[in-house]
Design a protein around this motif. Structure first.
Motif, mmCIF file in Angstrom:
data_model
loop_
_atom_site.group_PDB
_atom_site.id
_atom_site.type_symbol
_atom_site.label_atom_id
_atom_site.label_comp_id
_atom_site.label_asym_id
_atom_site.label_seq_id
_atom_site.Cartn_x
_atom_site.Cartn_y
_atom_site.Cartn_z
ATOM 1 N N VAL A 80 0.837 -1.203 0.000
ATOM 2 C CA VAL A 80 0.000 0.000 0.000
ATOM 3 C C VAL A 80 0.870 1.251 0.000
ATOM 4 N N GLY A 81 1.919 1.267 0.822
ATOM 5 C CA GLY A 81 2.819 2.411 0.882
ATOM 6 C C GLY A 81 2.309 3.519 1.779
ATOM 7 N N MET A 82 3.154 4.504 1.988
ATOM 8 C CA MET A 82 2.797 5.651 2.814
ATOM 9 C C MET A 82 1.635 6.410 2.188
ATOM 10 N N LYS A 83 0.542 6.491 2.927
ATOM 11 C CA LYS A 83 -0.684 7.164 2.475
ATOM 12 C C LYS A 83 -1.171 6.602 1.143
ATOM 13 N N GLY A 84 -0.889 5.316 0.915
ATOM 14 C CA GLY A 84 -1.359 4.656 -0.301
ATOM 15 C C GLY A 84 -0.625 5.044 -1.565
#
Length: 503
Positions: A250-254
């Motif tokens: 997903v990663g940081m804040k998507g």
């Protein structure tokens, strides 16, 4: 005559990345064909290149006493022009000027050279891309027709067929495009490289580019289920307990998953953690629906998933998309059922259990044999392997086949009766629901309409000076009389007071 084509040859070698030796061999073959076209099929030619692009073409003739073929033979007298002391059997080299070939011969040379260069390019392209299947490449849209997109990869051309394109995507000539190589066919008529933007492999490679943990091997994409342009599901697994597989994708804040979504023109992507436990894996694959229970049939590789009534439509998804993708992702056939429907079906099935002796064609003796191995009902008979039935003493292949055929027919009738009972009960429940009275009369909450309409008063006239003082004269006279009487009484009173004081 020397043909100065050094610049043309060098430019062709640079642009097409050709081998000089191969090019010269091809050119020699083309010029030899041109010689045969000019002087006959028996004519022999020799092409000499000095390494700097200077080419000499020679016609080879054999010295003979009597010339029968002018294209390949020459007399002793004529040979003296080229040799000092010609002898029979000597070979004479006669230089052929380029202008002597003619238009047709030059055209043949050009065709041979063009065909050979095309074959060389195809061979080179095949060798370069044959081991790159599954790799994501970038290119420029070169041409668009009704079905295919022709992509320029720089040193090769590739095709994206209609079925490999995302439906809602539109491209213009010159637009940049990324796709996955799915096939390299050397024998294809057109472009030998086939690209795809709809394959699951393309989605995996995009995540591999965006998520370093996948590229480094810390996280593995176990499976992918995709309906291009609509929705996809991927199952991820972390080889390191300290790394959250879903969070990393997903990663940081998507940011990471959003980059993939943008590349796929807004395609929805669900990321679920992979598990060896099929019950847990199926439950996660059906997210965002909440699962009440899972029943696994490993023999048939099917899963019965139980959900509440309010979660059933969410688990199915739009047009069955959610359960369809979950089935592809897990590799298991998924059957969804609501808890109420399952309870209803199990309750009614209890009334339809048929004893084995009640089945048509089963004698009392046969029923006893079947009961010995634990077959007491028709339902149990159909779930028993044929090998176990054949192991019963006195039961042959024909008898076992007849038993199973009759059992299957009986089960079909029982299932039909079960569906009829379920339908009847559902209809009765619906009728009861419609006839059920509400807890209170909702009509009393509705506002009552007035029975009589109030008489509408005419609008009041505007207030003016004339309307304000239209009866002012009469009132002023009365006021004057009242004020006169008051004044007289006041004067009388004052006179009386003066008289009293004087006395």
């Amino acid at each position: 005559m020397s043909i100065q084509i050094a610049d043309a040859l060098n430019q062709l070698i640079r642009e097409k990345r050709l081998d000089r030796k191969l090019l010269m061999e091809t050119l020699s073959a083309g010029l030899s064909s041109a010689i045969k076209k000019k002087f006959g099929t028996n004519a022999e030619a020799e092409v000499v290149e000095d390494g700097r692009g200077n080419i000499e073409v020679y016609l080879l003739k054999t010295v003979v006493e009597d010339v029968e073929n002018e294209g390949s033979e020459i007399s002793i007298a004529d040979a003296k022009q080229f040799l000092k002391k010609p002898k029979l059997g000597d070979q004479v080299r006669i230089s052929v000027p380029f202008e002597a070939f003619g238009r047709n011969a030059i055209q043949i040379t050009k065709q041979i050279l063009t065909q050979k260069i095309r074959e060389f390019e195809r061979d080179r392209t095949y060798e370069e891309y044959k081991d790159r299947v599954g790799e994501v490449v970038s290119g420029t849209v070169q041409q668009i027709d009704r079905n295919n997109i022709l992509v320029n990869l720089g040193n090769a051309e590739a095709t994206i067929p209609r079925k490999e394109q995302i439906r809602r995507e539109r491209y213009n000539q010159g637009s940049s495009i990324r796709a996955c190589i799915t096939k390299v066919d050397k024998d294809a008529k057109g472009s030998m490289i086939t690209l795809s933007r709809t394959s699951p492999e393309f989605l995996k490679k995009l995540f591999s580019h965006e998520v370093p943990e996948i590229y480094e091997g810390l996280i593995e994409i176990k499976s992918v289920a995709r309906e291009a342009g609509g929705r996809s599901k991927i199952a991820v697994y972390s080889r390191d307990e300290r790394v959250d597989a879903v969070g990393a994708c997903v990663g940081m804040k998507g940011s990471r998953v959003q980059a993939v979504v943008n590349e796929l023109s807004g395609e929805r992507i669900d990321i679920v953690p992979w598990s060896e436990d099929i019950s847990a894996f199926v439950s996660r694959a059906l997210s965002p629906a909440k699962i009440s229970g899972v029943r696994v049939d490993s023999d048939n590789k099917t899963v019965l998933v139980i959900v509440e009534e309010d979660q059933l439509s969410l688990a199915i998804g739009k047009e069955g998309q959610n359960v369809r993708l979950a089935s592809k992702l897990t590799g298991w056939q998924i059957e969804l059922v609501s808890s109420r429907e399952l309870e209803q079906r199990e309750r009614l099935q209890e009334h339809l259990i048929m004893a084995i002796e009640d089945m048509v064609g089963v004698t009392a003796k046969m029923a006893e044999k079947l009961k010995v191995i634990g077959i007491h009902t028709v339902q149990k008979l159909m779930s028993t392997p044929a090998e176990e039935i054949l192991a019963i003493p006195g039961v042959g292949a024909k008898t076992a086949e007849k038993l199973l055929a009759t059992g299957e027919k009986t089960m079909n009738e029982l299932n039909k009766a079960l569906e009829e009972l379920i339908q009847k009960e559902n209809e009765e429940r619906e009728i009861a629901r419609k006839e059920e009275k509400p807890l209170f009369d909702e009509s009393i909450l509705e506002s009552e309409e007035p029975t009589e309409k109030k008489e509408e008063l005419p609008p009041e006239a505007p207030l003016t000076e004339e309307t304000l003082f239209k009866e002012a004269p009469a009132d002023s006279e009365e006021a004057e009389e009242t004020s006169t009487d008051a004044a007289e009484s006041a004067e009388t009173g004052s006179d009386e007071k003066v008289e009293e004081s004087s006395q």
